[in-house]
Design an enzyme around this catalytic site. Structure first.
Site, short mmCIF file in Angstrom:
data_model
loop_
_atom_site.label_atom_id
_atom_site.label_comp_id
_atom_site.label_asym_id
_atom_site.label_seq_id
_atom_site.Cartn_x
_atom_site.Cartn_y
_atom_site.Cartn_z
CE LYS A 32 35.82 38.73 46.80
NZ LYS A 32 35.91 38.27 45.27
N1 PMP Z 1 39.84 35.60 41.64
C1 PMP Z 1 38.80 36.65 41.74
C2 PMP Z 1 39.17 37.74 40.78
C3 PMP Z 1 37.84 36.48 42.58
O1 PMP Z 1 36.98 37.26 42.54
C4 PMP Z 1 37.99 35.14 43.35
C5 PMP Z 1 36.64 35.10 44.38
N2 PMP Z 1 36.90 35.64 45.45
C6 PMP Z 1 38.85 34.16 43.29
C7 PMP Z 1 39.79 34.48 42.44
C8 PMP Z 1 38.98 33.17 44.40
O2 PMP Z 1 39.22 33.58 45.58
P1 PMP Z 1 38.65 32.72 46.80
O3 PMP Z 1 38.96 31.15 46.58
O4 PMP Z 1 39.39 33.29 47.97
O5 PMP Z 1 37.10 33.02 46.75
#
Ligand code: PMP
Length: 312
Positions: free
Chosen positions: A155
């Protein structure tokens, strides 16, 4: 009250500030996470969902940006528990860890020459998307950033301009959410969510080679589907047209939880409403994240809400 942990100390969120020349503000040189604290009203307890997994991904992102924080995932989780204890919220919260290049100099400098800063804060946070009404999505005209451009497996702050452009375009056109395709035209993910289809009694989701963030929620849903519903998940390339023919479709993410999708590009998905598999997984997932299912309690870190009183 919202607190922050910044430069090694706890302080009220309103006092956690940076200068306008901060490198990350100009060049997107930051790494962040989104973690949820889910309030369980029966037990009067907050359950933080998979903090160590979030921090492991966070530290991998820090490595990509050549940041070295003086903490392990375990230590960051412990700091987060203390932060949540201090804040004393008795409602769902969002925890935002952010590591950033804090040097205040205006130039595209080398990562290794920049100072690393860390802040973690908590804020009250309810539903991000409507969990009852099936979302109306579109595929975006913006393509998902490739691993050869900015690694989408972390991220990284600057990466999210891609998501924000797609979200903006979709909502201005009257949709709830955008689904981004890869450069090759395969389905990648939502702007802050992974995507699943239900097809012929299986779950299908794009694989990590299609520039997705490997979601913590995605992984939890894959395990819940297998263990509790006997549904296997196939991770593979997904064509855009397959979305239109799916029996059901849903999005997963820390903020979005498990959000049903009813329409994509004005095609009705299944009944156009929340489907039976989606509903079952959603209710299972909600019980799990609130610490209501003992088998999955190891995914949750409980925080007592009595400690806040001890802090000024
Ligand atoms: N894809 C993106 C681009 C994201 O920002 C997120 C949110 N973190 C997710 C997928 C989902 O990830 P998670 O389940 O770890 O929150």
């Amino acid at each position: 009250m919202s607190y922050a942990f910044m430069n090694g100390e706890f302080l009220p969120l309103a006092e956690a500030k940076v200068g306008v020349m901060t490198h990350a503000l100009h060049y997107g040189t930051s790494v962040f996470e989104g973690i949820r604290g889910n309030w369980n009203p029966e037990e009067e307890k907050m359950f933080i969902f998979q903090p160590r997994e979030h921090y492991r991904r966070f530290l991998q992102g820090c490595k990509v940006l050549r940041m070295s924080l003086p903490y392990t995932a375990e230590e960051l989780s412990r700091i987060t528990v203390e932060l949540v204890e201090r804040s004393g919220y008795q409602q769902d919260i969002y925890i935002r860890p952010l590591a950033f290049k804090g040097t205040e100099r205006v130039a595209v400098l080398k990562l290794q020459d920049l100072e690393d800063s860390l802040v973690i804060f908590t804020i009250p946070f309810g539903a991000y998307m409507d969990l009852e009404a099936a979302a109306n999505c579109c595929t975006s005209s913006w393509r998902r950033i490739e691993d050869t451009m900015i690694p989408p497996s972390s991220k990284i702050g600057g990466l999210y301009v891609n998501s924000v452009l797609a979200k903006t375009e979709a909502t201005l056109a009257g949709f709830d959410e955008a689904i981004l395709l890869t450069q090759e035209g395969y389905v990648s993910e939502g702007t802050g969510e992974n995507i699943f289809m239900v097809m012929d009694g299986k779950l299908v989701t794009p694989s990590t080679s299609d520039n997705i963030l490997a979601g913590i929620t995605r992984n939890a849903v894959i395990q819940l589907a297998r263990n509790e519903l006997g549904l296997e998940t196939v991770e593979r390339k997904v064509r855009r047209s397959e979305l239109y023919a799916a029996d059901e479709c849903f999005l997963t993410g820390t903020a979005a939880h498990l959000t049903p999708v009813g329409h994509i590009d004005n095609y009705k998905i299944g009944s156009g409403d929340i489907g039976p598999v989606t509903r079952e997984l959603q209710s299972l997932y909600f019980d799990v994240i609130r610490g209501r299912i003992s088998k999955y309690l190891h995914w949750c870190t409980p925080v007592s809400n009595t400690v806040a009183k001890a802090y000024p």
